[in-house]
Scaffold this motif. Sequence first.
Motif, PDB file in Angstrom:
ATOM      1  N   ASP A 195     -18.391 118.631 -40.962  1.00 38.46           N
ATOM      2  CA  ASP A 195     -18.093 119.169 -39.641  1.00 38.46           C
ATOM      3  C   ASP A 195     -19.398 119.444 -38.906  1.00 38.46           C
ATOM      4  OD1 ASP A 195     -16.833 120.217 -37.440  1.00 38.46           O
ATOM      5  OD2 ASP A 195     -16.488 122.196 -38.338  1.00 38.46           O
ATOM      6  N   SER A 196     -19.995 118.390 -38.338  1.00 34.59           N
ATOM      7  CA  SER A 196     -21.248 118.533 -37.591  1.00 34.59           C
ATOM      8  C   SER A 196     -20.972 119.184 -36.244  1.00 34.59           C
ATOM      9  CB  SER A 196     -21.901 117.167 -37.375  1.00 34.59           C
ATOM     10  OG  SER A 196     -22.137 116.521 -38.607  1.00 34.59           O
ATOM     11  N   VAL A 197     -21.786 120.183 -35.898  1.00 36.38           N
ATOM     12  CA  VAL A 197     -21.549 120.897 -34.647  1.00 36.38           C
ATOM     13  C   VAL A 197     -22.672 120.723 -33.634  1.00 36.38           C
ATOM     14  CG1 VAL A 197     -20.039 122.607 -35.700  1.00 36.38           C
ATOM     15  CG2 VAL A 197     -22.507 123.038 -35.599  1.00 36.38           C
ATOM     16  N   SER A 198     -23.881 120.359 -34.085  1.00 35.03           N
ATOM     17  CA  SER A 198     -24.965 120.154 -33.130  1.00 35.03           C
ATOM     18  C   SER A 198     -26.003 119.195 -33.701  1.00 35.03           C
ATOM     19  CB  SER A 198     -25.640 121.479 -32.757  1.00 35.03           C
ATOM     20  OG  SER A 198     -26.358 122.013 -33.851  1.00 35.03           O
ATOM     21  N   ILE A 199     -26.692 118.527 -32.787  1.00 39.40           N
ATOM     22  CA  ILE A 199     -27.733 117.563 -33.160  1.00 39.40           C
ATOM     23  C   ILE A 199     -28.950 117.806 -32.280  1.00 39.40           C
ATOM     24  CG2 ILE A 199     -28.406 115.133 -33.205  1.00 39.40           C
ATOM     25  CD1 ILE A 199     -25.481 114.427 -33.741  1.00 39.40           C
ATOM     26  N   ASP A 200     -30.104 117.975 -32.920  1.00 42.65           N
ATOM     27  CA  ASP A 200     -31.394 117.992 -32.227  1.00 42.65           C
ATOM     28  C   ASP A 200     -32.156 116.758 -32.701  1.00 42.65           C
ATOM     29  OD1 ASP A 200     -31.160 120.531 -30.852  1.00 42.65           O
ATOM     30  OD2 ASP A 200     -31.347 121.468 -32.825  1.00 42.65           O
ATOM     31  N   ILE A 201     -32.657 115.973 -31.766  1.00 45.81           N
ATOM     32  CA  ILE A 201     -33.270 114.700 -32.136  1.00 45.81           C
ATOM     33  C   ILE A 201     -34.496 114.444 -31.266  1.00 45.81           C
ATOM     34  CG2 ILE A 201     -31.861 113.254 -30.591  1.00 45.81           C
ATOM     35  CD1 ILE A 201     -31.643 111.293 -33.072  1.00 45.81           C
ATOM     36  N   ALA A 202     -35.511 113.854 -31.864  1.00 44.99           N
ATOM     37  CA  ALA A 202     -36.763 113.613 -31.147  1.00 44.99           C
ATOM     38  C   ALA A 202     -37.307 112.239 -31.498  1.00 44.99           C
ATOM     39  CB  ALA A 202     -37.799 114.676 -31.513  1.00 44.99           C
ATOM     40  N   VAL A 203     -38.072 111.677 -30.562  1.00 42.51           N
ATOM     41  CA  VAL A 203     -38.732 110.397 -30.794  1.00 42.51           C
ATOM     42  C   VAL A 203     -40.218 110.567 -30.517  1.00 42.51           C
ATOM     43  CG1 VAL A 203     -38.281 109.593 -28.429  1.00 42.51           C
ATOM     44  CG2 VAL A 203     -38.777 107.932 -30.229  1.00 42.51           C
ATOM     45  N   HIS A 204     -41.022 109.973 -31.372  1.00 43.41           N
ATOM     46  CA  HIS A 204     -42.468 109.939 -31.159  1.00 43.41           C
ATOM     47  C   HIS A 204     -42.829 108.599 -30.550  1.00 43.41           C
ATOM     48  CE1 HIS A 204     -46.660 109.037 -32.835  1.00 43.41           C
ATOM     49  NE2 HIS A 204     -46.816 109.806 -31.789  1.00 43.41           N
ATOM     50  N   VAL A 205     -43.309 108.630 -29.316  1.00 38.33           N
ATOM     51  CA  VAL A 205     -43.682 107.436 -28.566  1.00 38.33           C
ATOM     52  C   VAL A 205     -45.188 107.280 -28.649  1.00 38.33           C
ATOM     53  CG1 VAL A 205     -43.714 106.336 -26.299  1.00 38.33           C
ATOM     54  CG2 VAL A 205     -41.723 107.686 -27.008  1.00 38.33           C
ATOM     55  N   SER A 206     -45.638 106.129 -29.118  1.00 41.74           N
ATOM     56  CA  SER A 206     -47.059 105.895 -29.318  1.00 41.74           C
ATOM     57  C   SER A 206     -47.502 104.670 -28.542  1.00 41.74           C
ATOM     58  CB  SER A 206     -47.346 105.706 -30.812  1.00 41.74           C
ATOM     59  OG  SER A 206     -48.709 105.465 -31.048  1.00 41.74           O
ATOM     60  N   GLY A 207     -48.695 104.747 -27.970  1.00 49.81           N
ATOM     61  CA  GLY A 207     -49.219 103.621 -27.212  1.00 49.81           C
ATOM     62  C   GLY A 207     -48.828 103.703 -25.752  1.00 49.81           C
TER      63      GLY A 207
ATOM     64  N   PRO B 130     -50.504  94.786 -25.173  1.00 55.29           N
ATOM     65  CA  PRO B 130     -50.619  93.513 -25.899  1.00 55.29           C
ATOM     66  C   PRO B 130     -50.183  93.678 -27.343  1.00 55.29           C
ATOM     67  CG  PRO B 130     -52.772  94.515 -25.610  1.00 55.29           C
ATOM     68  CD  PRO B 130     -51.814  95.334 -24.811  1.00 55.29           C
ATOM     69  N   GLU B 131     -49.996  92.544 -28.016  1.00 45.83           N
ATOM     70  CA  GLU B 131     -49.464  92.559 -29.371  1.00 45.83           C
ATOM     71  C   GLU B 131     -50.293  93.416 -30.322  1.00 45.83           C
ATOM     72  OE1 GLU B 131     -48.126  89.413 -32.915  1.00 45.83           O
ATOM     73  OE2 GLU B 131     -49.035  88.691 -31.041  1.00 45.83           O
ATOM     74  N   GLU B 132     -51.617  93.313 -30.234  1.00 45.55           N
ATOM     75  CA  GLU B 132     -52.444  94.078 -31.166  1.00 45.55           C
ATOM     76  C   GLU B 132     -52.292  95.584 -30.958  1.00 45.55           C
ATOM     77  OE1 GLU B 132     -55.169  92.500 -27.810  1.00 45.55           O
ATOM     78  OE2 GLU B 132     -53.485  91.784 -29.051  1.00 45.55           O
ATOM     79  N   GLU B 133     -52.073  96.006 -29.719  1.00 47.55           N
ATOM     80  CA  GLU B 133     -51.843  97.431 -29.470  1.00 47.55           C
ATOM     81  C   GLU B 133     -50.493  97.864 -30.025  1.00 47.55           C
ATOM     82  OE1 GLU B 133     -51.074 100.562 -25.836  1.00 47.55           O
ATOM     83  OE2 GLU B 133     -52.345  98.815 -25.436  1.00 47.55           O
ATOM     84  N   ARG B 134     -49.473  97.022 -29.846  1.00 50.91           N
ATOM     85  CA  ARG B 134     -48.157  97.366 -30.391  1.00 50.91           C
ATOM     86  C   ARG B 134     -48.223  97.512 -31.907  1.00 50.91           C
ATOM     87  NH1 ARG B 134     -46.503  92.992 -27.272  1.00 50.91           N
ATOM     88  NH2 ARG B 134     -45.657  91.922 -29.088  1.00 50.91           N
ATOM     89  N   GLU B 135     -48.976  96.639 -32.549  1.00 51.10           N
ATOM     90  CA  GLU B 135     -49.077  96.708 -34.008  1.00 51.10           C
ATOM     91  C   GLU B 135     -49.746  97.990 -34.473  1.00 51.10           C
ATOM     92  OE1 GLU B 135     -51.087  93.143 -35.131  1.00 51.10           O
ATOM     93  OE2 GLU B 135     -49.289  91.886 -34.943  1.00 51.10           O
ATOM     94  N   ARG B 136     -50.616  98.568 -33.646  1.00 49.15           N
ATOM     95  CA  ARG B 136     -51.308  99.808 -34.006  1.00 49.15           C
ATOM     96  C   ARG B 136     -50.473 101.052 -33.725  1.00 49.15           C
ATOM     97  NH1 ARG B 136     -55.566  97.539 -30.895  1.00 49.15           N
ATOM     98  NH2 ARG B 136     -55.185  99.160 -29.315  1.00 49.15           N
TER      99      ARG B 136
END
Length: 340
Positions: free
Chosen positions: A146-158, A250-256
């Motif tokens: 019986d889930s009543v609440s959700i806290d969720i976060a994303v770490h955005v890099s680049g 660019p691709e190399e930045e995405r990979e990092r």
Amino acid sequence: MALAMIYGATGYTGSLASERAKVAGVDIILAGRQSTKLEALAANLQLPWRAFGLDDPLTIQTSLRDVSVVLNCAGPFADTAMPLAEACIEKGIHYLDVSAELSTYLAIEELDQKAVSAHVTLLPGSGGIVAMLGCLASKAAARIDDSVSIDIAVHVSGTLSNGSVASANSAVIVDCMRLSEGRLVKQDADETMSFDFGDGRGPTSCLPVTLPDLFTIWKTTGVANIRTYVNVSGDSFLAGEKDSGALGPPEEERERNPYHAAVIVHGSKGEEVHGELHTINGYTFTALASIEAVRLVLAGKVLPGLQTPATAFGADFVDRIDHTHVRLTRVANEPCVGNA
């Protein structure tokens, strides 16, 4: 043969998705407004193309001839989602996009019954953060009766692409919002929360932000109390290198710069499940996930009406994406079954 169309194919995300579709062997036609850019991309990828705008519904419908699925990568989605989704319903074509704009999800929801009657799938957020967070939240919520609440976060890099910045600017909501008992209400924009992303940084302060996941996670899990957060590192709101003319990193930045996400699900009896998601850079993930969604829909994996990636394909959809891993644990450190 079933054919998919990528609209906005010459934009940053659209070009990544087009390249992925070519590699994956998905039959696609490139589309968008600007014929010169389309012709150049089509020549490079050796794919067909079709140029048309979105001002006239009949023009859109005519331009969708022979198409079974549309993947909309053209932001701001406040301008493109509804014209394309409405035309798709009229023609019996499945509609997907990669929007991160909450307003477009709420607008497309109004088309749900028409889409059901037309046996058409509406799948906004078929890639990107919506797919990441929706699947992570669904996996975690399933561990509590019986889930009543959700806290969720994303770490955005680049850095962010020019298109992402334009979409974010067009979708600005003055008030920071959360979901309370199924209703969007104001949240204190200064009310930070700490999440452990499992990336070695330990508990990390995150800012509340209004994400479409307030809507999509509710639709996926049925949990009516949701708060969404973000943590950014690097020059996340600068597109590409300064003065380079680049559309995005660019691709190399995405990979990092891989992305991470974290979730805390609370149960009615005080239980908690914590989850982490580790994946590749968000733009690379979006290209892979959106084309995988297109491939599944072309193969007949469809449900009529408004869907999320997790309702359409199951919470394990995220596991289909290369280098993506989910880990779930209870607060008492009793391990849950996850994708370690």
